[in-house]
Motif scaffolding. Structure first.
Motif, PDB file in Angstrom:
ATOM      1  N   ALA A   1       0.838  -1.197   0.000  1.00  0.00           N
ATOM      2  CA  ALA A   1       0.000   0.000   0.000  1.00  0.00           C
ATOM      3  C   ALA A   1       0.869   1.241   0.000  1.00  0.00           C
ATOM      4  N   ALA A   2       1.973   1.163   0.789  1.00  0.00           N
ATOM      5  CA  ALA A   2       2.854   2.316   0.860  1.00  0.00           C
ATOM      6  C   ALA A   2       3.494   2.603  -0.492  1.00  0.00           C
ATOM      7  N   ALA A   3       3.715   1.508  -1.262  1.00  0.00           N
ATOM      8  CA  ALA A   3       4.352   1.699  -2.565  1.00  0.00           C
ATOM      9  C   ALA A   3       3.542   2.633  -3.446  1.00  0.00           C
ATOM     10  N   ALA A   4       2.216   2.632  -3.198  1.00  0.00           N
ATOM     11  CA  ALA A   4       1.361   3.475  -4.021  1.00  0.00           C
ATOM     12  C   ALA A   4       1.654   4.957  -3.800  1.00  0.00           C
ATOM     13  N   VAL A   5       2.156   5.295  -2.588  1.00  0.00           N
ATOM     14  CA  VAL A   5       2.434   6.709  -2.335  1.00  0.00           C
ATOM     15  C   VAL A   5       3.937   7.009  -2.442  1.00  0.00           C
ATOM     16  N   LYS A   6       4.664   6.082  -2.931  1.00  0.00           N
ATOM     17  CA  LYS A   6       6.106   6.286  -3.034  1.00  0.00           C
ATOM     18  C   LYS A   6       6.412   7.339  -4.090  1.00  0.00           C
ATOM     19  N   PRO A   7       7.512   8.053  -3.912  1.00  0.00           N
ATOM     20  CA  PRO A   7       7.866   9.066  -4.910  1.00  0.00           C
ATOM     21  C   PRO A   7       8.173   8.427  -6.262  1.00  0.00           C
ATOM     22  N   SER A   8       8.006   9.207  -7.298  1.00  0.00           N
ATOM     23  CA  SER A   8       8.222   8.664  -8.646  1.00  0.00           C
ATOM     24  C   SER A   8       9.277   9.482  -9.372  1.00  0.00           C
ATOM     25  N   GLY A   9       9.725   8.934 -10.480  1.00  0.00           N
ATOM     26  CA  GLY A   9      10.706   9.649 -11.307  1.00  0.00           C
ATOM     27  C   GLY A   9      11.833   8.738 -11.745  1.00  0.00           C
ATOM     28  N   THR A  10      12.840   9.362 -12.344  1.00  0.00           N
ATOM     29  CA  THR A  10      14.002   8.602 -12.822  1.00  0.00           C
ATOM     30  C   THR A  10      15.218   9.002 -12.011  1.00  0.00           C
ATOM     31  N   LEU A  11      15.937   7.991 -11.525  1.00  0.00           N
ATOM     32  CA  LEU A  11      17.148   8.255 -10.748  1.00  0.00           C
ATOM     33  C   LEU A  11      18.381   7.856 -11.545  1.00  0.00           C
ATOM     34  N   ASN A  12      19.310   8.776 -11.660  1.00  0.00           N
ATOM     35  CA  ASN A  12      20.607   8.444 -12.264  1.00  0.00           C
ATOM     36  C   ASN A  12      21.569   8.111 -11.135  1.00  0.00           C
ATOM     37  N   ILE A  13      22.212   6.956 -11.232  1.00  0.00           N
ATOM     38  CA  ILE A  13      23.143   6.536 -10.178  1.00  0.00           C
ATOM     39  C   ILE A  13      24.493   6.211 -10.819  1.00  0.00           C
ATOM     40  N   ALA A  14      25.545   6.838 -10.317  1.00  0.00           N
ATOM     41  CA  ALA A  14      26.874   6.653 -10.930  1.00  0.00           C
ATOM     42  C   ALA A  14      27.811   5.899 -10.003  1.00  0.00           C
TER      43      ALA A  14
END
Lengths: 286, 484
Positions: free
Chosen positions: B96-109
């Motif tokens: 249920a918490a996943a539904a309110v999780k932040p969204s977007g694209t993360l770049n990780i180096a």
């Protein structure tokens, strides 16, 4: 219409050369750091003063001049000799031409890998050769007295084909009737070469030497990757110093000042070239 | 802006300063305007989204669900108030918490994304966050190690760069000092903080947690058992024995006796490697208040290093990639290297069971460490998502997966288990695990932000020792004087 044709090139130059150059010039009067380039304060000529009163700057300048001189003389000599050789009608000429052109096509990083193995202290070809000659082992990349030679040799190997190709093109444009006329006048092969071919090649060699000089002053990858400016500063040219100041010490302002001093060196070479060229042109027109 | 050359010094400076003031005024005005716009946006935004839920803090809608770190909350009516309470079944609350999780694209180096042996696997582990948070997309960025700091500096100085990135501990002070890392103090729940081991203290800068541990790789002394047997030498346990063994190996087998870094062209990694000798001889670069470069322990360390360099069995002039390749080919007898390097050298010619390992052959117990931290770019536009990622990164399963992938012998951010079967197959791993208990960073305590300056000066003088131009005592004294 002419404005249209020069417009694109002008815009390109303004965007990617003039603006960065002016910005670099401005940075050279600041104490900017790489990680906060806009937060630097104006320090006037402080960066220049520090370099011009620092012995290590003159050492770096001298290293740059020595490296440039050795590479230009080496590459031009080897290039001209190779061009003359492969201009002759000899069996397998096409193969020789291709083989001699290869170093120019090899990327700089690959050249460094090749020479790292050649100069390897224990198992490199260079030490195997000198051992066979009974000269012991040499620290090609770790002995300060050999560092410059090793780096210059690798650089000459990489760049001489450029001179060779340019001179070869010039050799092939020597008018045949001039050669014939010199023969008719009784000139032997050497005299014909000296009086007909060399004068024809000289303008090409001069321009190629100028380009080679400017490229050598600003050469980075071979030197940095082979020695990093060492051993003991033996190959620490101005360009290597600029890189270290900017990206290792993060002193953007100081690096910019050093870059401007390096630019002045390149400019002075160009000015000398054009002055000599102008003098020659005047002399020829008399 | 005009760009007059300061031919007449004071006037020109005054003119330039005047122009700078105008620019500063404009900048301040735009900043104030931007702040006002941002403030109004925050005021208009629903309050519930402004902060992560906290136990017993007020909430606005009964039944609403939220998540802080790995703790799930439910908005519950207590008396007349609505407050956040822990969800009774955290596991059930997660989807249920996943539904309110932040969204977007993360770049990780990270440079290890390019590691030949486990780079692809590491990327896959990192990307598995997408299953935990389906609203997120992960893009991994592999940058060659040799230019990692340079590339990061260029990107960060232009207010760009990846959202999250690994940070060599020698690079960390420069980033921290320049405020380029997002503070992490309120990112983790108390429960998560309890799982974080001591190594995470390396990510604290002036009282603020700016990064967490990705990996702390200890060093060990290791050898090719077959070569030592052929040369008839026992694994050395002292510096004098090391010199003798290196010489004997070279004389009797023809291969290089001992290899470690020794070239200024590899300045930063040489500094970290050389720290083994310093801490191994119970020395150090500082006592926290003043530099101790020319201490008797450090002089003893450089003397021992010079002795093995001159032994005739040392890998003179080789860079790390060369002597590591040689070890993998069975052409080097002994080495001191970090844990990440050895698995890459093990192969058909030198199988794992042919490698022996121990503590360093020096008087002390400590080794140097390759410290790798992990932080959020202060310029990231996805900070909420990045913080959620870090919480997932610290989950037990993620940490265990990372630990196993990088060879089981490094310390990660939380405690992990080394599988017994791995220790059986790789007998050398036990020494690394043991050495990992007492590693010391090469960043001088109390002089963190001067690390690069100290490194350059000290190594330049040590190079003079290797060239035979100075004694260890003279060289270290010169370095101490030049830096004081």
């Amino acid at each position: 219409m002419p404005y249209f044709f020069v417009g694109a090139a002008t815009i390109y130059l303004i965007l990617f050369t003039s603006i960065p150059l002016l910005r670099g010039f401005w940075f050279s009067f600041t104490d900017s750091l790489l990680l906060a380039p806009t937060e630097g304060k104006f320090v006037g000529f402080e960066n220049y003063r520090r370099y011009l009163t620092d012995q290590s700057f003159y050492s770096s300048l001298w290293t740059t001049i020595v490296y440039t001189f050795v590479v230009v003389v080496g590459a031009v000599s080897l290039g001209v000799i190779s061009a003359i050789a492969i201009n002759e009608k000899l069996p397998g000429r096409a193969i020789f031409r291709s083989m001699l052109t290869v170093p120019w096509a090899v990327p700089g990083v690959s050249v460094v890998l090749i020479y790292n193995w050649i100069y390897n202290y224990d198992s490199g070809v260079a030490n195997q050769a000198v051992r066979a000659l009974g000269m012991g082992q040499k620290g090609w990349l770790i002995d300060p007295s050999l560092g410059m030679f090793s780096v210059a040799f690798a650089s000459i190997w990489k760049v001489f084909p450029f001179i060779m190709l340019v001179v070869l093109a010039a050799l092939q444009s020597v008018p045949e009737e001039l050669r014939e006329a010199s023969k008719v006048d009784g000139a032997d092969r050497f005299s014909a070469f000296k009086t007909v071919v060399i004068p024809h090649l000289m303008p090409t060699i001069r321009v190629a030497s100028l380009l080679m000089t400017i490229w050598s002053i600003r050469r980075f990858e071979i030197i940095y990757l082979l020695t990093g400016g060492g051993p003991s500063g033996a190959t620490n040219t101005i360009v290597i110093n600029v890189y270290k100041q900017a990206f290792e010490s993060s002193e953007l302002g100081r690096a910019a000042a050093l870059g401007i001093l390096g630019l002045l060196l390149s400019l002075s070479v160009t000015i000398v070239y054009f002055a000599v060229d102008r003098k020659n042109a005047k002399r020829d027109s008399l | 802006m005009s760009m007059n050359l300061p031919l007449d010094g004071n006037n020109a400076i005054a003119q330039l300063e005047g122009e700078m003031n105008i620019l500063k005024n404009l900048l301040v005005k735009s900043l104030v305007l931007t702040s006002l716009v941002l403030t109004s946006l925050v005021v208009v935004a629903p309050q519930g989204s402004a902060a992560d839920p906290k136990l017993n803090a007020a909430c606005s809608k009964a039944g609403a669900k939220g998540q802080a770190g790995d703790v799930a909350f439910v908005c519950t009516k207590v008396g007349n108030k609505l407050v956040w309470k822990k969800a009774k079944n955290a596991a059930a609350a997660k989807p249920a918490a996943a539904a309110v999780k932040p969204s977007g694209t993360l770049n990780i180096a990270h440079w290890d994304f390019l590691a030949p042996k486990y780079g692809a696997e590491m990327q896959a582990v990192i990307k598995s966050y997408e299953k935990y948070n389906p609203n997120a997309k992960i893009e991994t960025v592999g940058i060659v190690r040799a230019v990692y700091e340079t590339k990061m500096k260029i990107q960060l100085s232009a207010k760009g760069g990846p959202d999250l990135f690994t940070i060599p501990d020698t690079f960390y002070p420069e980033l921290a000092r320049s405020n380029l890392l997002e503070p992490l103090d309120n990112v983790f729940s108390e429960a998560t903080k309890k799982t974080m081991n001591e190594s995470n203290k390396g990510g604290i800068w002036r009282g603020k947690q700016l990064a967490i541990t990705w990996q702390v790789a200890p060093y060990a002394f290791f050898w090719n058992k077959d070569i030592l047997e052929k040369a008839g030498v026992k694994p050395p346990t002292t510096a004098a024995e090391l010199v003798a063994a290196a010489k004997t190996i070279k004389e009797k087998t023809g291969v290089t006796g001992f290899a470690v870094r020794s070239r200024l062209a590899e300045e930063t990694p040489w500094w970290i490697d050389f720290n083994n000798w310093v801490v191994g001889f119970n020395g150090g670069w500082s006592d926290g208040e003043k530099l101790t470069i020319d201490s008797p322990q450090n002089i003893a360390a450089v003397t021992a290093y010079k002795a093995v360099y001159d032994s005739g069995g040392f890998s003179v002039g080789d860079d790390a990639s060369t002597f590591r390749s040689k070890f993998g080919q069975g052409l080097v007898g002994m080495m001191i290297d970090a844990t990440g390097a050895l698995p890459a050298m093990i192969g058909e010619k030198v199988p794992s069971k042919s490698v022996g390992a121990s503590k360093l052959p020096f008087p002390g117990k400590s080794t140097s460490q390759v410290g790798i931290l992990f932080g959020i770019n202060a310029n990231s536009k996805n900070k909420a998502l990045a913080k959620d990622f870090l919480n997932w990164f610290l989950i037990k399963d993620t940490q265990q997966a990372i630990s196993e992938m990088i060879g089981n012998t490094s310390t990660v951010a939380t405690e992990t288990i080394v599988p017994a079967a791995f220790l059986l197959e790789n007998p050398w791993a036990a020494a690394y695990k043991e050495n990992g208990k007492s590693t010391r960073s090469s960043v001088p305590d109390g002089f963190e932000s001067s690390t690069s300056e100290i490194r350059k000066e000290v190594l330049t003088q040590i190079e003079q020792v290797l060239l035979g131009k100075m004694t260890p005592a003279e060289a270290l004294k010169k370095a101490q004087d030049n830096l004081s």
